[in-house]
Write an enzyme that holds these catalytic residues in place. Structure first.
Site, short mmCIF file in Angstrom:
data_model
loop_
_atom_site.label_atom_id
_atom_site.label_comp_id
_atom_site.label_asym_id
_atom_site.label_seq_id
_atom_site.Cartn_x
_atom_site.Cartn_y
_atom_site.Cartn_z
N ASP A 238 21.75 13.53 15.30
CA ASP A 238 20.86 14.18 16.28
C ASP A 238 21.05 15.68 16.29
O ASP A 238 20.14 16.43 16.64
CB ASP A 238 21.10 13.60 17.67
CG ASP A 238 20.50 12.21 17.74
OD1 ASP A 238 21.18 11.26 17.30
OD2 ASP A 238 19.34 12.09 18.18
N LYS A 249 24.35 8.71 17.70
CA LYS A 249 24.39 7.62 18.68
C LYS A 249 25.82 7.24 19.06
O LYS A 249 26.71 7.17 18.21
CB LYS A 249 23.64 6.42 18.08
CG LYS A 249 23.56 5.18 18.91
CD LYS A 249 23.06 5.42 20.32
CE LYS A 249 21.75 6.18 20.38
NZ LYS A 249 21.45 6.67 21.77
O1 MRU Z 1 18.78 7.33 21.45
P1 MRU Z 1 18.11 7.32 20.11
O2 MRU Z 1 17.64 5.98 19.70
O3 MRU Z 1 17.03 8.38 20.02
O4 MRU Z 1 19.26 7.77 19.09
C1 MRU Z 1 18.92 7.85 17.74
C2 MRU Z 1 20.06 8.20 16.86
O5 MRU Z 1 21.16 8.44 17.32
C3 MRU Z 1 19.78 8.34 15.40
O6 MRU Z 1 20.89 7.95 14.65
C4 MRU Z 1 19.46 9.80 15.09
O7 MRU Z 1 18.48 10.29 15.96
C5 MRU Z 1 19.02 10.00 13.70
S1 MRU Z 1 17.41 9.32 13.40
C6 MRU Z 1 16.97 9.66 11.80
#
Ligand code: MRU
Length: 347
Positions: A238, A249
């Protein structure tokens, strides 16, 4: 090519595959304003760092369409509120701010145009961001594919797939590209408590493409690493800080520690738009705290006692020293740190 669209533009509306209901229902939610897109991002209708950037860009285009008949003053005020509401929708993924920054550039460039031309130009820019994301994922996918053996078993956490991007995916893009290159890949998907992106989304999306996947609880990851041959752990990101620390995550940090303990390479696949050189280290990355109801139960079911104190941080930070390599559209960066990231961006 996956059979579903994470986001799609139809006439003057953004349609988002509503990820809250997958895998039970495959329904699209229609958005017609920046506010409705921001709500969809907050509610995890659309999620995953690149996908929320793409959705936010469309949110700006939608607002411009709504305002195309307004005065210059009203247009400027309306767009300001649109940027604000979208920027505040989720805090951790920097791709959101990155996409909004690009849209701000287009708003400035179109200042001399009439409302309809401005809306058309902003829509074209949003579509360009989406097309570029797909292209980036294909490029980083082929760089990452080269890291895998001919017959690979890959563990992944959360969903960094087509559902989290404009298509192909980042972590799952590496897997798709490896398969396209003739390798065989089986995937171990961690369920990813509490929102179950692994169980509901990664398992579903891989199944759609006929890619072998075994779903495990997050708690089984150490056992699996100890008892099975796992060639790599690959996750998305992220936000990557200037020193190479990776926010992803919640639970990713645990997987990285376990991978190091078991001598398994830990790869982070992400576009350059996920790098945030303005943030010195992971300690400065804002970590989203979500509704504690996500931990206390799921949908209508509650398993935690009433009135119990609950914490629900939904991202964590993996220190750069645990990352074997960053996989980007410009290539693979082993042991990423500030110097390597600066060289990558400059190159
Ligand atoms: O809470 P989320 O589902 O938006 O979290 C998503 C993640 O942590 C993904 O691993 C990250 O955004 C990379 S997506 C290519």
């Amino acid at each position: 090519m996956t059979a579903f669209h994470t986001l799609r533009w139809t006439v003057d509306t953004l349609e988002l595959l509503d990820q809250r209901w997958l895998p039970d229902r495959c329904e699209y939610l229609r958005c017609d304003s920046a506010r409705s897109v921001a709500q969809a991002i907050r509610d995890l209708v659309v999620r995953g760092a690149p996908a929320i950037g793409c959705a936010a860009a469309y949110g700006i285009a939608l607002e411009a369409l709504q305002l195309s008949g307004a005065s210059k003053r009203q247009f400027a005020d309306g767009m300001d509120s649109a940027f604000t509401v979208l920027a505040q929708s989720r805090p951790t993924a920097v791709n959101l701010a990155w996409a909004l920054q690009r849209m701000r550039g287009s708003v400035a460039q179109t200042a001399g145009m009439d409302g309809r031309q401005r809306a058309a130009t902003l829509l074209a820019m949003a579509k360009q961001i989406v097309d570029e994301d797909l292209d980036i994922n294909r490029r980083l996918g082929s760089f990452g594919a080269a890291l895998l053996p001919e017959h690979a078993c890959v563990m992944t956490h959360c969903n960094a797939g087509a559902l989290a991007t404009a298509g192909h995916g980042t972590a799952l893009g590496v897997i798709r590209s490896a398969i396209e290159a003739g390798k065989t890949v089986e995937v171990i998907a961690n369920e990813t408590r509490p929102f179950l992106q692994g169980a509901r989304l990664t398992a579903w999306e891989l199944q759609q493409d006929g890619i072998p996947v075994t779903l495990i609880t997050d708690s089984a990851a150490g056992y699996m690493m100890g008892r099975h041959r796992i060639d790599a752990v690959i996750v998305g990101a992220d936000r990557v800080a200037a020193n190479g620390d990776v926010a992803n995550k919640i639970g990713t940090y645990m997987m990285a520690v376990l991978a190091r303990r078991h001598c398994i390479p830990f790869y982070v696949a992400c576009p350059l738009s996920t790098l945030d050189m303005a943030v010195a280290s992971g300690a400065d990355i804002p970590i989203e705290q979500r509704d504690t109801a996500e931990v206390a139960g799921y949908r209508d079911l509650r398993w935690a006692p009433a009135d119990i104190h609950i914490a629900n941080p939904v991202f964590d930070v993996t220190p750069a020293e645990l990352v074997s390599a960053l996989v980007t559209e410009k290539g693979v960066v082993p042991a990423p740190g500030r110097a390597a990231l600066e060289a990558l961006l400059a190159g």
